[in-house]
Design an enzyme around this catalytic site. Structure first.
Site, PDB file in Angstrom:
ATOM      1  N   LEU A   1       8.006  -2.317  -2.127  1.00 43.98           N
ATOM      2  CA  LEU A   1       7.778  -1.358  -1.046  1.00 43.98           C
ATOM      3  C   LEU A   1       6.630  -1.836  -0.157  1.00 43.98           C
ATOM      4  CD1 LEU A   1       9.599   0.317  -2.932  1.00 43.98           C
ATOM      5  CD2 LEU A   1       8.326   2.332  -2.206  1.00 43.98           C
TER       6      LEU A   1
ATOM      7  N   HIS B   1       9.962  10.393   9.324  1.00 41.70           N
ATOM      8  CA  HIS B   1      11.296   9.802   9.212  1.00 41.70           C
ATOM      9  C   HIS B   1      12.114   9.899  10.499  1.00 41.70           C
ATOM     10  CE1 HIS B   1      10.096  11.027   5.121  1.00 41.70           C
ATOM     11  NE2 HIS B   1      10.750   9.952   4.718  1.00 41.70           N
TER      12      HIS B   1
ATOM     13  N   GLU C   1       6.528  -3.226   3.835  1.00 39.12           N
ATOM     14  CA  GLU C   1       7.189  -3.648   5.068  1.00 39.12           C
ATOM     15  C   GLU C   1       6.586  -4.940   5.612  1.00 39.12           C
ATOM     16  OE1 GLU C   1       8.589   0.108   4.046  1.00 39.12           O
ATOM     17  OE2 GLU C   1       6.487  -0.445   4.374  1.00 39.12           O
TER      18      GLU C   1
END
Length: 692
Positions: free
Chosen positions: A428, A498, A430
């Protein structure tokens, strides 16, 4: 006591095979170049950025002379010129780049200490970046690509090569370092972390970067990482440690860390006076100068004093000749800085599939609809499946894209069909996802990383920016084509984490193409073109459209591909031009129902179809831009500015925008429905504009 005993044993051990004449030659040249810059070129303002390598130089050269694998790669940082010299970089290029002259690493586009060295037949220096710690994850990506070439594509040469990353003690506090460390150890990658610990990050002591100031000691129990550590100024110790570390990574195909302590004998940069160091510390550092230790090691046991002096004199002459040649270079024509932002038909030397001779299959922009209507999820998955089947160098990865098939189910079943080497989950991080993709692309693969939600891309901002600018800042020596898939926008509800779109951040990052399809057919055409292209692409998948009934379309054909920068006129009229994209297209069509309006779906935002918009406004004399992103500095402002500037005399009304207000995406559906442009709001805005 044990450490001292080990050092004595190394000094008395048989020589490790190394060309000490070459070590002296490169080190003397490095010192001559540093001195020339500091005493002449910087004061004369011919060099604007200067970072001395004195103290770091010998150890780097010992490393560089070990990088003899056919596909070895190394990524350094701003103090890595000695390493580059040992790899064969022309000193004229080094000085010319530092002066911003034509040719060299960047044709004057980047600072001279940010090196790159494409070398298809030997050790490559991957494009360096200006950000501390940015070198780690691309190097890990190269290491993973080596294993892919060896295990999946069957290349024995790749199976003997390694990836090496250089960093100072300050860089071990960075996101990139820890992400790369996780990648290298969990994946067992042939990667060497080469840490040059000089005790300071500019003026900050290494004890502020890592507990106790010794990253090797702290990582002694890190599973899967072999540690080598010692004195980088002692020739016998440094050469043995370097040989052992490189051999371990090369033979065991596993990661290692080599931490060498070295003095920084000048400031961080030329402007740094080192006033934060005590005189006692400065003198102690000077006493550890590897130049003096190298001379004592070589003379007279391995060469005569006359041979030493002759090598030093030759280096001075080489440096002076390089200076004369570099100063004779012109400055590139300023208008040339517009070249090589994107692939312009001149092939890059390294990176992507094209330099190795790969050519994409032909595509057609004429759809041939077949079968039942597919949603965007199914259409995107089908393109990925077809391209994975036809292109063995394509890899798909990200968080949860493997057995789960992605949180939006786009990659469902792909790992079962193509295996865990080609479709795989990541940690996890990016930063690690995009940085890894950069290294893989440089090593000749086609990475297709997924960022799970738009907001999650922010930790990868540095890698995204560096990737986009790579072709330009290396003057087309390197490029890293990839396709970054990224869900954006609201769905059944919103929230600040999100539901972002914020596409302007990517549009404002030079070198990235940006696609924003609104339906399954366009998603197929744009994704296939992106996967067969030669530029990095951000592919935005709007969450609300992934299974939206309106966005479903029949399969448009196995060779369907759309050019970037070509909008679609989805409705035609004479009363106004409505420009939109992504999740707003269906709402704009519904709002325009019964009105005489051109509705333009841009489909791609970089490049965007200025000609189609301006031609429409010339007919309709009015323009409304609708998008989900915030209004202030949203992409609609760019479109409005172009229309106002280039179609001013055709306008019968002000250019208008309808967007989200300048707030984060709200979670409660009532809030969201109020904030996102609705059909009713778009209709009202259109009617007001047409009645102006």
């Amino acid at each position: 006591m044990a450490g001292n005993t080990a050092r004595i044993m190394r000094r008395n051990a048989p020589d490790v095979a190394v060309d000490w004449q070459a070590v002296l030659r490169h080190m003397a040249l490095s010192r001559a170049l540093d001195a020339m810059e500091e005493t002449r070129l910087v004061p004369e303002k011919k060099v604007l950025y200067q970072f001395s390598a004195r103290g770091h130089d010998m150890a780097q050269i010992l490393l560089g002379l070990r990088l003899d694998g056919r596909h070895d790669a190394v990524c350094g940082y701003y103090r890595s010129r000695p390493l580059l010299l040992s790899l064969g970089v022309d000193p004229e290029d080094a000085l010319g780049s530092a002066m911003g002259r034509a040719g060299g690493y960047s044709d004057g586009r980047d600072i001279g200490v940010v090196f790159n060295h494409p070398n298809p037949n030997g050790a490559t220096a991957l494009p360096m970046c200006g950000g501390v710690g940015a070198q780690y994850t691309p190097t890990a990506g190269w290491a993973q690509a080596l294993e892919f070439h060896a295990r999946v594509l069957g290349s024995a040469e790749h199976g003997k090569s390694i990836a090496v990353v250089l960093g100072g003690d300050g860089s071990v506090a960075s996101n990139g370092f820890w992400s790369a460390l996780t990648m290298a150890t969990t994946q067992r990658l042939p990667m060497l972390f080469y840490i040059e610990d000089n005790g300071f990050g500019i003026s900050v002591a290494s004890t502020m970067q890592t507990p106790g100031g010794n990253i090797a000691a702290n990582l002694a129990s890190w599973r899967g990482l072999k540690i080598f550590a010692g004195d980088g100024t002692d020739p016998a110790e440094a050469v043995q440690l370097t040989a052992d570390a490189v051999a371990y990574v090369r033979e065991e195909r596993a990661p290692a860390m080599l931490r060498l302590t070295v003095p920084r004998l000048q400031g961080h940069s030329f402007q740094d006076t080192q006033a934060y160091k005590s005189e006692k510390l400065v003198q102690a550092e000077r006493a550890r100068d590897p130049w003096d230790k190298l001379k004592a090691f070589l003379v007279p046991s391995r060469m005569t004093a006359a041979e030493w002096e002759a090598a030093v004199q030759t280096a001075a002459e080489t440096a002076e000749a390089a200076r004369l040649a570099a100063e004779a270079r012109l400055v590139a024509e300023p208008t040339t800085v517009l070249r090589h932002v994107f692939d312009d038909g001149e092939m890059q030397q390294m990176g992507g599939l094209r330099p190795a001779g790969w050519e994409p299959s032909a595509m057609s922009d004429t759809p041939r609809p077949e079968g039942q209507r597919l949603n965007m999820v199914t259409a995107i998955r089908r393109v990925l499946e077809q391209e994975l089947a036809s292109n063995p160098r394509m890899v798909v990865f990200g968080e949860d894209v493997g057995p789960k098939g992605g949180v939006h189910a786009v990659t469902l079943g792909l790992q079962d069909k193509f295996g865990g080497e080609r479709v795989f989950d990541t940690s996890l991080s990016e930063e690690g996802i995009i940085g890894r993709a950069v290294g893989m692309a440089l090593a000749g693969l086609l990475p297709v990383p997924e960022i799970q939600f738009r907001k999650y891309s922010e930790p990868a901002t540095e890698q995204l920016n560096d990737c986009g600018s790579m072709r330009w800042r290396t003057n087309n020596r390197f490029a890293a084509p990839m396709v970054v898939r990224m869900p954006v926008g609201f769905f059944k509800c919103g929230d600040p984490w999100h539901s972002q779109t914020n596409e302007v951040a990517f549009i404002h990052s030079p070198g990235w193409k940006v696609a924003a399809p609104s339906n399954a057919e366009d998603a197929v055409g744009l994704l296939r073109s992106a996967l067969r292209g030669n530029d990095p692409v951000i592919f935005l998948e709007h969450r609300a459209m992934l299974d939206h009934p309106w966005a479903r379309r029949p399969w448009p054909g196995d060779d369907y591909g759309l050019p970037f920068g070509k909008a679609r006129l989805v409705a035609e009229g004479r009363g106004a031009t409505l420009v939109t994209w992504g999740g707003m297209v269906d709402r704009c069509l519904e709002a325009a129902n019964g009105l005489s309006v051109d509705v333009i779906d841009l489909r791609t935002l970089m490049p965007w179809d200025r000609a189609a918009v301006l031609a429409s406004v010339a007919r309709t004399h009015r323009c409304l831009i609708v998008h989900e992103d915030l209004q202030t500095a949203g992409f609609g402002a760019e479109i409005a500015a172009v229309v106002a500037s280039e179609a001013f005399t055709a306008l019968d009304a002000p250019v208008e925008r309808l967007t989200m207000p300048d707030i984060p995406s709200p979670h409660n559906p009532a809030f969201l429905n109020w904030a996102v442009p609705s059909v009713a709001a778009i209709r009202a805005k259109l009617e007001d504009l047409m009645g102006f």
